[in-house]
Design a protein around this motif. Structure first.
Motif, short mmCIF file in Angstrom:
data_model
loop_
_atom_site.label_atom_id
_atom_site.label_comp_id
_atom_site.label_asym_id
_atom_site.label_seq_id
_atom_site.Cartn_x
_atom_site.Cartn_y
_atom_site.Cartn_z
N GLN A 167 0.81 -1.21 0.00
CA GLN A 167 0.00 0.00 0.00
C GLN A 167 0.85 1.28 0.00
O GLN A 167 0.32 2.38 -0.05
N ARG A 168 2.16 1.13 0.08
CA ARG A 168 3.04 2.29 0.10
C ARG A 168 3.13 2.94 -1.28
O ARG A 168 3.07 2.25 -2.30
N LYS A 169 3.27 4.26 -1.29
CA LYS A 169 3.50 4.97 -2.56
C LYS A 169 4.95 4.74 -2.95
O LYS A 169 5.85 4.87 -2.13
N ARG A 170 5.16 4.39 -4.21
CA ARG A 170 6.51 4.08 -4.71
C ARG A 170 6.86 4.97 -5.90
O ARG A 170 6.02 5.24 -6.75
N GLU A 171 8.12 5.38 -5.91
CA GLU A 171 8.66 6.13 -7.05
C GLU A 171 10.01 5.53 -7.41
O GLU A 171 10.89 5.42 -6.56
N ASP A 172 10.16 5.12 -8.67
CA ASP A 172 11.45 4.63 -9.14
C ASP A 172 12.28 5.82 -9.57
O ASP A 172 11.82 6.67 -10.35
N LEU A 173 13.51 5.90 -9.07
CA LEU A 173 14.39 7.03 -9.33
C LEU A 173 15.72 6.52 -9.91
O LEU A 173 16.28 5.53 -9.44
N SER A 174 16.21 7.22 -10.93
CA SER A 174 17.48 6.90 -11.58
C SER A 174 18.47 8.04 -11.36
O SER A 174 18.10 9.10 -10.84
N GLU A 175 19.70 7.85 -11.79
CA GLU A 175 20.73 8.87 -11.65
C GLU A 175 20.22 10.23 -12.12
O GLU A 175 19.66 10.34 -13.21
N GLY A 176 20.41 11.24 -11.27
CA GLY A 176 19.99 12.59 -11.59
C GLY A 176 18.58 12.92 -11.13
O GLY A 176 18.22 14.09 -11.02
N ASP A 177 17.75 11.91 -10.87
CA ASP A 177 16.39 12.15 -10.38
C ASP A 177 16.44 12.55 -8.91
O ASP A 177 17.34 12.15 -8.16
N GLY A 178 15.44 13.30 -8.49
CA GLY A 178 15.35 13.69 -7.09
C GLY A 178 13.91 13.72 -6.64
O GLY A 178 12.99 13.69 -7.45
N VAL A 179 13.73 13.76 -5.32
CA VAL A 179 12.40 13.83 -4.75
C VAL A 179 12.45 14.72 -3.51
O VAL A 179 13.38 14.64 -2.71
N ALA A 180 11.46 15.60 -3.38
CA ALA A 180 11.33 16.47 -2.21
C ALA A 180 10.07 16.05 -1.46
O ALA A 180 9.05 15.76 -2.07
#
Length: 140
Positions: free
Chosen positions: A89-102
């Protein structure tokens, strides 16, 4: 024009040398921390976290806000409003080199390295959001 020797002065610039950083290692991650005390009152806390393949950071929340950027590798960021929410049930975001999340650090969060090589994250957050027990020296 008179020089500014206050909080906005060049006198507040801090150079942090490689040997000014501390390192904490666990079975899953290595965290390289630039101590707030070394930042001359700057309100930033900067960490570099290396996550071993197949491992993840601690599932946690705390006060403040964070910006996390992937320097190397690929990770899956997981978020939830409560500690006991089912994994699916968790929100997931796949991130690659250079990606960011705030995000607001009050949200439970973890970063998972699902790859076969080391992942490296650069994390910035204000010193006010340091985990309990860390010193707030220089913060006003």
């Amino acid at each position: 024009m008179a020089p500014a020797f206050g909080k906005n002065s060049v006198e507040t610039i801090s150079v942090v040398r490689a040997n000014d950083r501390s390192t904490t290692t666990s079975d899953e991650t290595t965290e390289i921390l630039i101590s707030p005390e070394k930042l001359n009152g700057n309100r930033a806390r900067i960490s570099i976290i290396e996550i071993k393949p197949g491992k993840q950071t601690k599932w946690q929340n705390h006060e403040g806000h964070e910006y996390v950027m992937v320097e190397e590798g690929k990770v899956t960021a997981e978020f939830a409003d409560t500690i006991d929410i089912a994994i699916d049930q968790r929100k997931r975001e796949d991130l690659s080199e250079g990606d960011g999340v705030a995000f607001n650090s009050a949200i439970y969060h973890s970063f998972i390295n699902k790859g076969d090589s080391m992942a490296k994250l650069i994390i910035a957050r204000p010193t006010k959001s340091l985990p309990k027990g860390m010193n707030f020296s220089g913060y006003d």
